[in-house]
Design a protein around this motif. Structure first.
Motif, PDB file in Angstrom:
ATOM      1  N   ALA A  16      12.164  11.139  11.349  1.00 24.20           N
ATOM      2  CA  ALA A  16      12.660  11.376   9.368  1.00 24.20           C
ATOM      3  C   ALA A  16      11.785  10.561   8.568  1.00 24.20           C
ATOM      4  N   GLY A  17      11.266   9.255   9.183  1.00 15.86           N
ATOM      5  CA  GLY A  17      10.490   8.700   7.968  1.00 15.86           C
ATOM      6  C   GLY A  17      11.472   7.606   7.826  1.00 15.86           C
ATOM      7  N   VAL A  18      12.913   7.714   7.670  1.00 20.39           N
ATOM      8  CA  VAL A  18      13.472   6.865   6.778  1.00 20.39           C
ATOM      9  C   VAL A  18      13.819   5.517   7.616  1.00 20.39           C
ATOM     10  N   VAL A  19      13.253   5.029   8.695  1.00 20.65           N
ATOM     11  CA  VAL A  19      13.252   4.029   9.271  1.00 20.65           C
ATOM     12  C   VAL A  19      12.085   3.406   9.277  1.00 20.65           C
ATOM     13  N   ALA A  20      11.921   2.558   9.866  1.00 21.89           N
ATOM     14  CA  ALA A  20      10.357   1.964  10.803  1.00 21.89           C
ATOM     15  C   ALA A  20      10.003   1.313   9.614  1.00 21.89           C
ATOM     16  N   CYS A  21       8.462   1.317   9.278  1.00 24.65           N
ATOM     17  CA  CYS A  21       8.226  -0.084   8.152  1.00 24.65           C
ATOM     18  C   CYS A  21       9.155   0.114   6.513  1.00 24.65           C
ATOM     19  N   ALA A  22       9.003  -1.341   6.435  1.00 25.26           N
ATOM     20  CA  ALA A  22      10.138  -1.692   5.321  1.00 25.26           C
ATOM     21  C   ALA A  22       9.321  -0.803   4.170  1.00 25.26           C
ATOM     22  N   PRO A  23      10.541   0.462   3.648  1.00 23.43           N
ATOM     23  CA  PRO A  23      10.153   0.326   2.205  1.00 23.43           C
ATOM     24  C   PRO A  23       9.992  -1.068   1.188  1.00 23.43           C
ATOM     25  N   GLU A  24       9.056  -1.296   0.045  1.00 25.19           N
ATOM     26  CA  GLU A  24       9.402  -2.280  -0.814  1.00 25.19           C
ATOM     27  C   GLU A  24       9.951  -2.881  -1.018  1.00 25.19           C
ATOM     28  N   ASP A  25      10.530  -2.331  -1.462  1.00 21.03           N
ATOM     29  CA  ASP A  25      11.891  -2.598  -2.437  1.00 21.03           C
ATOM     30  C   ASP A  25      13.709  -2.016  -2.010  1.00 21.03           C
ATOM     31  N   GLY A 173       4.896   3.683   0.638  1.00 21.50           N
ATOM     32  CA  GLY A 173       5.441   2.401   0.230  1.00 21.50           C
ATOM     33  C   GLY A 173       6.377   1.489   0.784  1.00 21.50           C
ATOM     34  N   THR A 174       5.534   1.381   1.908  1.00 24.06           N
ATOM     35  CA  THR A 174       5.717   0.377   3.202  1.00 24.06           C
ATOM     36  C   THR A 174       4.949  -1.492   2.763  1.00 24.06           C
ATOM     37  N   THR A 175       5.705  -1.540   3.801  1.00 22.77           N
ATOM     38  CA  THR A 175       5.171  -3.657   3.453  1.00 22.77           C
ATOM     39  C   THR A 175       3.839  -3.240   4.915  1.00 22.77           C
ATOM     40  N   SER A 176       3.995  -2.326   5.932  1.00 19.14           N
ATOM     41  CA  SER A 176       2.744  -1.873   6.834  1.00 19.14           C
ATOM     42  C   SER A 176       2.023  -1.254   5.720  1.00 19.14           C
ATOM     43  N   LEU A 177       1.823  -0.642   5.105  1.00 17.65           N
ATOM     44  CA  LEU A 177       0.741   0.167   4.059  1.00 17.65           C
ATOM     45  C   LEU A 177      -0.410  -1.649   3.485  1.00 17.65           C
ATOM     46  N   GLU A 178       0.437  -2.106   2.843  1.00 15.72           N
ATOM     47  CA  GLU A 178       0.440  -3.878   1.608  1.00 15.72           C
ATOM     48  C   GLU A 178      -0.330  -4.021   2.617  1.00 15.72           C
ATOM     49  N   GLY A 232      -1.394  -5.787  19.151  1.00 19.57           N
ATOM     50  CA  GLY A 232      -0.627  -7.724  18.479  1.00 19.57           C
ATOM     51  C   GLY A 232       0.375  -7.258  17.451  1.00 19.57           C
ATOM     52  N   GLN A 233       0.688  -9.390  16.783  1.00 14.39           N
ATOM     53  CA  GLN A 233       0.978  -8.824  15.666  1.00 14.39           C
ATOM     54  C   GLN A 233       0.663  -9.665  14.602  1.00 14.39           C
ATOM     55  N   PHE A 234       0.967  -9.687  13.757  1.00 11.88           N
ATOM     56  CA  PHE A 234       0.901 -10.765  12.335  1.00 11.88           C
ATOM     57  C   PHE A 234       1.410 -10.156  12.023  1.00 11.88           C
ATOM     58  N   GLN A 235       1.413 -11.505  10.654  1.00  9.10           N
ATOM     59  CA  GLN A 235       2.736 -11.926   9.936  1.00  9.10           C
ATOM     60  C   GLN A 235       2.034 -11.483   8.531  1.00  9.10           C
ATOM     61  N   PRO A 236       2.801 -10.251   7.274  1.00  9.08           N
ATOM     62  CA  PRO A 236       2.174 -10.196   6.521  1.00  9.08           C
ATOM     63  C   PRO A 236       2.173 -11.562   5.478  1.00  9.08           C
ATOM     64  N   GLU A 237       1.044 -11.490   4.639  1.00  4.93           N
ATOM     65  CA  GLU A 237       1.247 -12.166   3.805  1.00  4.93           C
ATOM     66  C   GLU A 237       1.141 -12.113   2.218  1.00  4.93           C
ATOM     67  N   THR A 238       1.239 -10.513   1.919  1.00  3.20           N
ATOM     68  CA  THR A 238       1.966  -9.995   0.597  1.00  3.20           C
ATOM     69  C   THR A 238       3.407  -9.240   0.593  1.00  3.20           C
ATOM     70  N   GLY A 239       3.763  -9.258  -0.501  1.00  3.00           N
ATOM     71  CA  GLY A 239       4.615  -8.113  -0.436  1.00  3.00           C
ATOM     72  C   GLY A 239       6.511  -8.806  -0.206  1.00  3.00           C
ATOM     73  N   GLU A 240       6.843  -7.307  -0.260  1.00  4.86           N
ATOM     74  CA  GLU A 240       8.464  -8.134   0.585  1.00  4.86           C
ATOM     75  C   GLU A 240       8.641  -7.856   2.219  1.00  4.86           C
ATOM     76  N   THR A 241       9.077  -9.001   2.923  1.00  7.23           N
ATOM     77  CA  THR A 241       9.355  -8.469   4.212  1.00  7.23           C
ATOM     78  C   THR A 241      10.844  -7.937   5.101  1.00  7.23           C
ATOM     79  N   GLU A 242      10.652  -7.446   6.007  1.00  5.37           N
ATOM     80  CA  GLU A 242      11.850  -6.855   6.698  1.00  5.37           C
ATOM     81  C   GLU A 242      12.739  -8.082   7.528  1.00  5.37           C
ATOM     82  N   GLU A 243      13.665  -8.069   6.772  1.00  5.12           N
ATOM     83  CA  GLU A 243      14.429  -9.022   7.356  1.00  5.12           C
ATOM     84  C   GLU A 243      15.469  -8.697   8.214  1.00  5.12           C
ATOM     85  N   PHE A 244      16.030  -9.632   9.473  1.00  2.00           N
ATOM     86  CA  PHE A 244      17.571  -9.322   9.468  1.00  2.00           C
ATOM     87  C   PHE A 244      17.880 -11.070   9.242  1.00  2.00           C
TER      88      PHE A 244
END
Length: 289
Positions: A16-25, A173-178, A232-244
């Motif tokens: 449903a697209g509710v989860v996955a990439c973290a919404p920026e807000d 609207g996700t950190t992934s897009l940013e 592979g993986q990489f840490q985003p340099e900008t935007g809000e990051t999903e945190e546990f």
């Protein structure tokens, strides 16, 4: 992650697209307790525990890799199991003094009394959840993942530069897009309303690579899209990051001592070492330069 991976509930939400990439807000700095205690004041005999002398820790069942190993939270293997025992050690608990209990993910963040000291289960820190529970300082900031099909010409890249001429996509609207800005692709990225659409586009060859947060990447490649690969993986340099964060009953004073332990694990590099061991080396998901 917003729900534990690989459950039917997760699948429904993911599609449903509710989860996955973290919404920026979706998170805020004011959702966590910010005042750690001194570790010297956090010995087991000084802590207000659910059961005296025992650190009672909750997670869902089954407990999946790479967060746990062999569906056994008590073996110390997997990132969240290892983090739990590292925190327990900093607070003065022996391994035998840690007791695990099973709590379904979707009930863990409901308001009310908790029959554990804290829950560790890939729970994203969000303002909405923080209205009902208390979160620790984050113990994990989600990396971004590059997902391709197995037979893609980009399936064996070792750097983000190698994606410059690829058609990449992400959820709106996700950190992934940013994070796609770090790739600097020659083509405009494809933007989808939800991760389900983006995953189907990858399968259909409409995009060469999908960018999603790493927890979602684990799930997509393991349970959603046959023939896909977590490149592979990489840490985003900008935007809000999903945190546990570790989840506590609302107002539980134990969080201040746990925050002190987390800060100590961060400052001496232990947390980074555990993340590298269990979320990079063990999973063989390399960090892209």
């Amino acid at each position: 992650m917003n729900t534990p991976a690989r459950t039917a509930t997760f699948a429904a939400l993911l599609l449903a697209g509710v989860v996955a990439c973290a919404p920026e807000d979706d998170s805020s700095d004011d959702t966590q307790s910010k005042e750690p205690a001194k570790l010297s004041e956090c010995t087991p005999d000084q802590l207000d525990l659910y059961e005296s002398g025992t650190l009672t820790v909750a997670t869902d069942t089954p407990a999946y890799d790479p967060w746990f190993s062999d569906d056994d939270p008590s073996n110390g293997k997997g990132y969240e199991s290892a983090v739990t025992y590292a925190i327990a050690d900093r607070l003065g608990f022996d391994k035998s003094e840690v007791t695990w209990t099973s709590v379904p993910f979707n009930t863990s963040y409901q308001p009310g009394e908790k029959k554990f000291d804290f829950d560790i289960n890939q729970v994203s820190i969000t303002e909405k959840r923080a209205q009902a529970v208390t979160f620790s300082e984050p113990y994990y900031a989600a990396a971004q993942a590059v997902i391709t099909m197995d037979d893609s010409e980009y399936a064996d890249i070792i750097s983000l530069d190698e994606l410059k001429d690829a058609k990449v996509g992400a959820q709106v609207g996700t950190t992934s897009l940013e994070a796609i800005d770090q790739i600097g692709p020659d083509q405009e990225p494809a933007i989808y309303d939800d991760t389900n659409q983006a995953t189907k586009a990858l399968e259909a060859g409409q995009i060469d690579a999908l960018i999603a947060d790493l927890p979602s990447g684990y799930y997509i490649t393991a349970a959603v899209l046959d023939g896909s690969k977590l490149v592979g993986q990489f840490q985003p340099e900008t935007g809000e990051t999903e945190e546990f964060g570790l989840l506590f009953e609302k107002g539980n004073s134990l969080v201040s001592c746990v925050n002190a332990a987390i800060d100590d694990l961060k400052s001496d590099g232990t947390l980074a070492e555990l993340e590298k061991k269990w979320l990079s080396e063990t999973t063989k998901v390399p960090e892209l330069s």
